[in-house]
Design an enzyme around this catalytic site. Structure first.
Site: not given
Length: 558
Positions: A523, A393, A362
């Site tokens: 948004k 793994h 960000e």
């Protein structure tokens, strides 16, 4: 005041690095560099001495650098005016140029007596007053003085926030679980109702405290979740007055807070010079205080302040944040590495990489310079990671034998909080921590792989067919960071270390690391789409893909 920086790729110091990379970088083999220099570890490592929490070791010797590269990188930091930018931040100048704000999360953890000025006003009295308010409230809840609407002691704390109001407190609360004071911590961030519903299944309305973390008290996800939590409380308590006993606010909007039903004396504020992803040091850290106690929260601040002082006062060649930043620039801008892995070998740090996904991506996920012009070089990397040994793994295969260069930071404590089985678990964990960086550096040659397969009884075509799959190129760069133990102090120092690393890289790239306009576009469009989901009519106002998605969802809504 000095003028704007030239584009990075036009900087002579950058061009010298490019020339070196083009002509000599292929010869930088880490394994060979150790053979040539018996003192390489001592030359390319740092020990930071804390007062009560042991040493912090940064080993950056397993990198594709030599003295010539390092001198060129340090020269780049100097000509990009990292010193001046650092001083401007600490002195309260408005370095967040797109929002015309100071950037002073460092003031929140300032443990000294010197004033910190923003627009000629010392902010430290207000900072200390807010900390005192947090301390008083924390002690009341933990001691049982603060009680719920039926007189029962608080047992559970639910932090409702998103982004910086969630990721930081969640990461720290998880990391410092051994220091818990007995309250159960829960975090709700996602607007997906499942997140809140699953938490509410675990708590009792009589003994639950909700923290609503929204500076403006208008953040859609947070206020929607908080309103649903309030409805749940009132369905059980039947008393509107119970809201004041079970909700507090981290906000600066007194009108909205009191309208919600929260007593304004239980509102904890912060300031516009505190960015969301740097806000865990502020009142946003109230859930941390309630989890580990205020004294331990102060130790967290102390650790960050320790790193702040190191960053402010140490020459670049011994400055941990600067070192990490320059290494990142070296790999991102010259080797074209696109990602950076954070790999903590401590289960308590399982949210550390997720926290710095926001902190880094960000901050430095920008494509225009401070002057508003598109850059022609790489900026922020993709940051990711999981705790060891789980990651071994899962995705280490790609780091070891994939076609992409992935620089990695390995983080480990020398001591564990849980020495079960006589410390056997921790010994195995640390042996893996140590082995991975060695393996990534050394790799396995064709001859070594052949010998290994021969010893296993393979020969002829069977050996020849398997042989190329058993070769590791090596020369994969890593940093190792070791603390004595994960404590509030060392965690605070680690967080500040990465904060300042991100800052330095933003300065070198000439981008504003303190805004996040990329969050806004989605948004805005979501607000336009939401009313279209209120009716059953087909939608045709978007592109055909978005129309198709909306109409499919509406057709399958029930």
């Amino acid at each position: 005041m000095a003028g704007p920086l030239p584009p990075l790729n036009q900087e002579p110091a950058f061009q010298k690095l490019q020339e070196y990379y083009d002509s000599k970088a292929k010869d930088l083999n880490i394994k060979d560099l150790f053979v040539k220099d018996s003192k390489r570890f001592s030359k390319y490592s740092l020990r930071l001495h804390t007062q009560n929490d042991g040493e912090i070791l940064l080993d950056y010797s397993k990198n594709r650098i030599n003295d010539e590269v390092w001198d060129l990188l340090l020269a780049l930091a100097k000509v990009r005016r990292v010193n001046a930018a650092r001083d401007a931040m600490f002195s309260g100048q408005h370095i967040n140029i797109t929002e015309n704000r100071a950037v002073l999360h460092t003031a929140l953890r300032n443990r000294g007596t010197d004033p910190v000025l923003v627009d000629d006003k010392d902010v430290m009295p207000d900072v200390r007053a807010e900390l005192a308010h947090m301390k008083e409230f924390t002690n009341m809840v933990i001691s049982g003085v603060w009680r719920g609407c039926t007189g029962k002691q608080i047992t559970d704390v639910v932090n409702i926030g998103i982004g910086g109001s969630d990721l930081g407190p969640l990461m720290v609360t998880e990391a410092l679980k051994p220091y818990g004071k007995g309250l159960h911590s829960h975090f709700v961030s996602n607007i997906d109702g499942t997140h809140l519903a699953e938490v509410l299944k675990k708590v009792n309305y009589e003994t639950t405290l909700f923290i609503v973390a929204s500076k403006t008290f208008t953040t859609q996800e947070t206020i929607t979740n908080a309103t649903s939590a309030k409805t749940w409380l009132l369905e059980h308590s039947k008393e509107p007055e119970s809201v004041a006993k079970h909700f507090v606010a981290l906000s600066t909007n007194k009108e909205k807070v009191t309208e919600f039903g929260i007593d304004s004396t239980n509102m904890f504020g912060f300031w516009d010079w505190v960015g969301g992803r740097y806000s865990l040091w502020s009142a946003i850290g109230l859930s941390i205080c309630l989890s580990i106690g205020f004294e331990n929260f102060e130790q967290l601040l102390d650790g960050a302040h320790f790193m702040d002082n190191h960053f402010k006062t140490t020459p670049f060649e011994k400055n941990a944040p600067v070192i990490l930043a320059l290494l990142g620039v070296w790999y991102s801008n010259f080797f074209k590495a696109e990602t950076h892995a954070l790999l903590p070998y401590d289960q308590y740090l399982h949210r550390f990489a997720a926290y710095f996904q926001q902190g880094d991506m960000e901050s430095n996920g920008k494509f225009v310079s401070k002057s508003g012009k598109p850059v022609k070089y790489s900026t922020g990397p993709i940051v990711w990671g999981e705790p060891g040994t789980n990651g071994q793994h899962a995705f280490y295969q790609l780091i070891h034998q994939g076609t992409r260069l992935i620089p990695c930071d390995f983080i480990a404590p020398a001591q564990t909080h849980n020495p079960i089985a006589g410390g056997k678990h921790h010994k195995i964990l640390l042996s893996n921590f140590l082995a991975q960086t060695e393996a990534l550096m050394a790799g396995k040659t064709v001859d070594e792989a052949r010998t290994e397969l021969s010893k296993a009884g393979l020969c002829g075509n069977e050996l020849d067919n398997l042989l190329p799959h058993k070769v590791f190129v090596g020369n994969r760069p890593t940093n190792s960071i070791v603390v004595k133990k994960v404590s509030p102090f060392t965690l605070g120092a680690l967080i500040a270390l990465y904060e300042h690393k991100i800052f330095v890289q933003g300065i070198i790239w000439d981008i504003n690391s303190f805004d996040q306009w990329g969050v806004e576009l989605g948004k805005q469009l979501a607000k336009a789409i939401e009313p279209e989901l209120d009716h059953c009519n087909e939608v045709s106002t978007h592109d055909s893909s978005t129309n198709g998605l909306i109409n499919f969802i509406k057709a399958n809504w029930k």
